[in-house]
Write a protein that holds these residues in place. Structure first.
Motif, PDB file in Angstrom:
ATOM      1  N   GLU A 151       1.249  -7.146   8.280  1.00  0.00           N
ATOM      2  CA  GLU A 151       2.354  -8.110   8.343  1.00  0.00           C
ATOM      3  C   GLU A 151       2.269  -8.972   9.597  1.00  0.00           C
ATOM      4  O   GLU A 151       2.696 -10.131   9.599  1.00  0.00           O
ATOM      5  N   GLN A 152       1.719  -8.435  10.682  1.00  0.00           N
ATOM      6  CA  GLN A 152       1.544  -9.237  11.894  1.00  0.00           C
ATOM      7  C   GLN A 152       0.453 -10.289  11.694  1.00  0.00           C
ATOM      8  O   GLN A 152       0.595 -11.432  12.110  1.00  0.00           O
ATOM      9  N   LEU A 153      -0.648  -9.878  11.070  1.00  0.00           N
ATOM     10  CA  LEU A 153      -1.722 -10.826  10.794  1.00  0.00           C
ATOM     11  C   LEU A 153      -1.261 -11.895   9.799  1.00  0.00           C
ATOM     12  O   LEU A 153      -1.629 -13.064   9.911  1.00  0.00           O
ATOM     13  N   LEU A 154      -0.445 -11.498   8.829  1.00  0.00           N
ATOM     14  CA  LEU A 154       0.065 -12.448   7.846  1.00  0.00           C
ATOM     15  C   LEU A 154       0.924 -13.511   8.516  1.00  0.00           C
ATOM     16  O   LEU A 154       0.774 -14.710   8.249  1.00  0.00           O
ATOM     17  N   ASN A 210       6.603   4.498  27.828  1.00  0.00           N
ATOM     18  CA  ASN A 210       7.693   3.806  27.145  1.00  0.00           C
ATOM     19  C   ASN A 210       7.350   3.507  25.695  1.00  0.00           C
ATOM     20  O   ASN A 210       7.394   2.370  25.261  1.00  0.00           O
ATOM     21  N   LEU A 211       6.977   4.533  24.939  1.00  0.00           N
ATOM     22  CA  LEU A 211       6.761   4.333  23.522  1.00  0.00           C
ATOM     23  C   LEU A 211       8.107   4.060  22.865  1.00  0.00           C
ATOM     24  O   LEU A 211       9.021   4.879  22.937  1.00  0.00           O
ATOM     25  N   ASN A 212       8.249   2.925  22.223  1.00  0.00           N
ATOM     26  CA  ASN A 212       9.516   2.500  21.658  1.00  0.00           C
ATOM     27  C   ASN A 212       9.792   3.254  20.358  1.00  0.00           C
ATOM     28  O   ASN A 212       9.034   3.131  19.408  1.00  0.00           O
ATOM     29  N   PRO A 213      10.873   4.043  20.264  1.00  0.00           N
ATOM     30  CA  PRO A 213      11.149   4.760  19.020  1.00  0.00           C
ATOM     31  C   PRO A 213      11.599   3.845  17.894  1.00  0.00           C
ATOM     32  O   PRO A 213      11.632   4.247  16.749  1.00  0.00           O
ATOM     33  N   ASN A 214      11.959   2.600  18.208  1.00  0.00           N
ATOM     34  CA  ASN A 214      12.337   1.618  17.190  1.00  0.00           C
ATOM     35  C   ASN A 214      11.434   0.414  17.339  1.00  0.00           C
ATOM     36  O   ASN A 214      11.765  -0.547  18.018  1.00  0.00           O
ATOM     37  N   PRO A 215      10.257   0.438  16.705  1.00  0.00           N
ATOM     38  CA  PRO A 215       9.252  -0.598  16.974  1.00  0.00           C
ATOM     39  C   PRO A 215       9.712  -1.970  16.518  1.00  0.00           C
ATOM     40  O   PRO A 215      10.355  -2.119  15.491  1.00  0.00           O
ATOM     41  N   SER A 216       9.375  -2.951  17.333  1.00  0.00           N
ATOM     42  CA  SER A 216       9.595  -4.346  16.991  1.00  0.00           C
ATOM     43  C   SER A 216       8.400  -4.834  16.194  1.00  0.00           C
ATOM     44  O   SER A 216       7.469  -4.078  15.931  1.00  0.00           O
ATOM     45  N   PRO A 217       8.363  -6.114  15.769  1.00  0.00           N
ATOM     46  CA  PRO A 217       7.181  -6.602  15.044  1.00  0.00           C
ATOM     47  C   PRO A 217       5.881  -6.424  15.803  1.00  0.00           C
ATOM     48  O   PRO A 217       4.830  -6.469  15.224  1.00  0.00           O
ATOM     49  N   ASN A 218       5.951  -6.227  17.135  1.00  0.00           N
ATOM     50  CA  ASN A 218       4.730  -6.004  17.903  1.00  0.00           C
ATOM     51  C   ASN A 218       4.927  -4.795  18.816  1.00  0.00           C
ATOM     52  O   ASN A 218       5.100  -4.931  20.015  1.00  0.00           O
ATOM     53  N   PRO A 219       4.900  -3.557  18.221  1.00  0.00           N
ATOM     54  CA  PRO A 219       5.189  -2.383  19.034  1.00  0.00           C
ATOM     55  C   PRO A 219       3.977  -1.767  19.690  1.00  0.00           C
ATOM     56  O   PRO A 219       4.013  -0.633  20.102  1.00  0.00           O
ATOM     57  N   ASN A 220       2.877  -2.508  19.801  1.00  0.00           N
ATOM     58  CA  ASN A 220       1.644  -1.915  20.305  1.00  0.00           C
ATOM     59  C   ASN A 220       1.750  -1.627  21.800  1.00  0.00           C
ATOM     60  O   ASN A 220       1.871  -2.547  22.603  1.00  0.00           O
ATOM     61  N   LEU A 244       8.740   9.334  15.250  1.00  0.00           N
ATOM     62  CA  LEU A 244       8.938   7.898  15.068  1.00  0.00           C
ATOM     63  C   LEU A 244       9.195   7.585  13.595  1.00  0.00           C
ATOM     64  O   LEU A 244       8.267   7.609  12.788  1.00  0.00           O
ATOM     65  N   PRO A 245      10.443   7.290  13.205  1.00  0.00           N
ATOM     66  CA  PRO A 245      10.715   6.860  11.832  1.00  0.00           C
ATOM     67  C   PRO A 245      10.391   5.376  11.661  1.00  0.00           C
ATOM     68  O   PRO A 245      10.767   4.554  12.494  1.00  0.00           O
ATOM     69  N   VAL A 246       9.702   5.041  10.613  1.00  0.00           N
ATOM     70  CA  VAL A 246       9.290   3.656  10.350  1.00  0.00           C
ATOM     71  C   VAL A 246       9.608   3.317   8.900  1.00  0.00           C
ATOM     72  O   VAL A 246       9.303   4.104   7.996  1.00  0.00           O
ATOM     73  N   SER A 247      10.218   2.170   8.669  1.00  0.00           N
ATOM     74  CA  SER A 247      10.519   1.723   7.311  1.00  0.00           C
ATOM     75  C   SER A 247       9.301   1.082   6.682  1.00  0.00           C
ATOM     76  O   SER A 247       8.561   0.328   7.334  1.00  0.00           O
ATOM     77  N   HIS A 248       9.080   1.359   5.404  1.00  0.00           N
ATOM     78  CA  HIS A 248       7.968   0.741   4.685  1.00  0.00           C
ATOM     79  C   HIS A 248       8.283  -0.730   4.467  1.00  0.00           C
ATOM     80  O   HIS A 248       9.433  -1.089   4.164  1.00  0.00           O
ATOM     81  N   PRO A 249       7.314  -1.633   4.618  1.00  0.00           N
ATOM     82  CA  PRO A 249       7.590  -3.063   4.438  1.00  0.00           C
ATOM     83  C   PRO A 249       8.000  -3.434   3.019  1.00  0.00           C
ATOM     84  O   PRO A 249       8.636  -4.465   2.809  1.00  0.00           O
ATOM     85  N   ASN A 250       7.644  -2.595   2.041  1.00  0.00           N
ATOM     86  CA  ASN A 250       8.023  -2.852   0.657  1.00  0.00           C
ATOM     87  C   ASN A 250       9.327  -2.100   0.368  1.00  0.00           C
ATOM     88  O   ASN A 250       9.353  -0.880   0.238  1.00  0.00           O
ATOM     89  N   LYS A 251      10.441  -2.825   0.249  1.00  0.00           N
ATOM     90  CA  LYS A 251      11.742  -2.195   0.050  1.00  0.00           C
ATOM     91  C   LYS A 251      11.851  -1.496  -1.296  1.00  0.00           C
ATOM     92  O   LYS A 251      12.735  -0.654  -1.497  1.00  0.00           O
ATOM     93  N   ASP A 252      10.977  -1.846  -2.236  1.00  0.00           N
ATOM     94  CA  ASP A 252      11.017  -1.233  -3.562  1.00  0.00           C
ATOM     95  C   ASP A 252      10.163   0.023  -3.655  1.00  0.00           C
ATOM     96  O   ASP A 252      10.068   0.624  -4.732  1.00  0.00           O
ATOM     97  N   GLN A 272       0.818  -1.204   0.000  1.00  0.00           N
ATOM     98  CA  GLN A 272       0.000   0.000   0.000  1.00  0.00           C
ATOM     99  C   GLN A 272       0.857   1.261   0.000  1.00  0.00           C
ATOM    100  O   GLN A 272       2.039   1.235   0.324  1.00  0.00           O
ATOM    101  N   ALA A 273       0.234   2.366  -0.400  1.00  0.00           N
ATOM    102  CA  ALA A 273       0.949   3.638  -0.488  1.00  0.00           C
ATOM    103  C   ALA A 273       1.494   4.043   0.873  1.00  0.00           C
ATOM    104  O   ALA A 273       0.913   3.719   1.915  1.00  0.00           O
ATOM    105  N   PRO A 274       2.629   4.759   0.900  1.00  0.00           N
ATOM    106  CA  PRO A 274       3.233   5.150   2.188  1.00  0.00           C
ATOM    107  C   PRO A 274       2.295   5.937   3.082  1.00  0.00           C
ATOM    108  O   PRO A 274       2.345   5.781   4.311  1.00  0.00           O
ATOM    109  N   ASN A 275       1.457   6.806   2.514  1.00  0.00           N
ATOM    110  CA  ASN A 275       0.560   7.581   3.365  1.00  0.00           C
ATOM    111  C   ASN A 275      -0.452   6.678   4.071  1.00  0.00           C
ATOM    112  O   ASN A 275      -0.795   6.891   5.231  1.00  0.00           O
ATOM    113  N   ALA A 276      -0.919   5.634   3.380  1.00  0.00           N
ATOM    114  CA  ALA A 276      -1.847   4.690   3.999  1.00  0.00           C
ATOM    115  C   ALA A 276      -1.142   3.867   5.073  1.00  0.00           C
ATOM    116  O   ALA A 276      -1.711   3.586   6.129  1.00  0.00           O
ATOM    117  N   TYR A 277       0.111   3.489   4.813  1.00  0.00           N
ATOM    118  CA  TYR A 277       0.853   2.714   5.811  1.00  0.00           C
ATOM    119  C   TYR A 277       1.170   3.567   7.034  1.00  0.00           C
ATOM    120  O   TYR A 277       1.138   3.077   8.170  1.00  0.00           O
TER     121      TYR A 277
END
Length: 245
Positions: A70-73, A224-234, A148-156, A48-53
């Motif tokens: 990605e967590q549900l997947l 304790n909001l994690n600035p580097n979220p793990s697969p489950n940063p909720n 909070l910087p977050v990487s998009h799951p789609n590297k392309d 999905q588009a970065p704004n939606a993510y």
């Protein structure tokens, strides 16, 4: 009295029978087809588009219950038909559950309550008291800024997005109406400045949203909001949240 030739009324199904899955080859085939379809949909969500993510990530970090695709997947891949059957049995036979409904239309309160009672009789084995039912919540940032910087799951994905959220306190009716009006008035100037004049992005928007609240009076903000979220940063949310535009 019923007509002598009329068929007998079917027996009232037990809660566990309502969600019984089709057995045999047909049931297994349908399970595999539906699982494959959902796996594909969740995998496509990573594109999905970065704004939606960015919007999804904001919801995930601040809401009590909001899972990323990605967590549900990852959770769906090992799921078996036995897991599905056990889950259906648990929610209708073993666990305490509840049904809540919103009825719209030309129904009075008595008929609406009758519908809810009928559904509960078929699906709820042990009722869960209202005070114990989970409620959606929002993290209380306590007027602190969080970047909070977050990487998009789609590297392309070559594009990026920035989302700025301003959190209000608990609003009364007049304040909420004022915020709604302010949001409507700012929408067009916001778009013109960022999209037309500064040309910072192709997709630009603003708006006001609010989350469901939990009636407990005691807040429990998460510091304790994690600035580097793990697969489950909720994080654990504030049980007494406020609208989150």
């Amino acid at each position: 009295p019923p007509h002598p030739l009329s068929p007998p009324s079917p027996p009232h199904p037990s809660p566990s029978q309502v969600v019984d899955l089709e057995q045999g080859f047909k049931g297994i085939k349908r399970f595999k087809e539906q699982k494959t379809r959902l796996l594909r949909a969740l995998a496509d969500a990573a594109k999905q588009a970065p704004n939606a993510y960015a919007a999804q990530m904001s919801q995930h970090l601040t809401r009590r219950t909001h899972w990323l695709p990605e967590q549900l997947l990852a959770a769906l891949k090992p799921l078996t038909m036995a897991d599905l059957a056990n889950f259906g049995k648990a929610i209708t036979r073993d666990d305490r559950t509840s049904i809540e409904g919103l009825v719209l239309g030309n129904l009075d309160a008595a008929r609406a309550e009758s519908m809810l009672t009928s559904a509960s009789a078929k699906l709820v084995a042990a009722p869960l008291p209202f005070a114990e039912r989970p409620r959606q919540g929002v993290v209380d940032l306590q007027q602190q800024a969080l970047v909070l910087p977050v990487s998009h799951p789609n590297k392309d994905e070559p594009n990026s997005a920035v989302q700025l959220a301003l959190q209000f306190g608990r609003l009364g009716p007049k304040q909420a109406a004022t915020a709604e009006l302010l949001s409507d008035m700012l929408g067009q100037p916001f778009f013109n400045e960022l999209r037309t004049h500064q040309q910072l992005g192709y997709i630009v928007g603003s708006g006001l949203s609010s989350a469901q609240v939990t009636p407990e009076p005691a807040p429990s903000p998460n510091p304790n909001l994690n600035p580097n979220p793990s697969p489950n940063p909720n994080p654990n949310p504030n049980p007494n949240p406020s609208p989150n535009p």
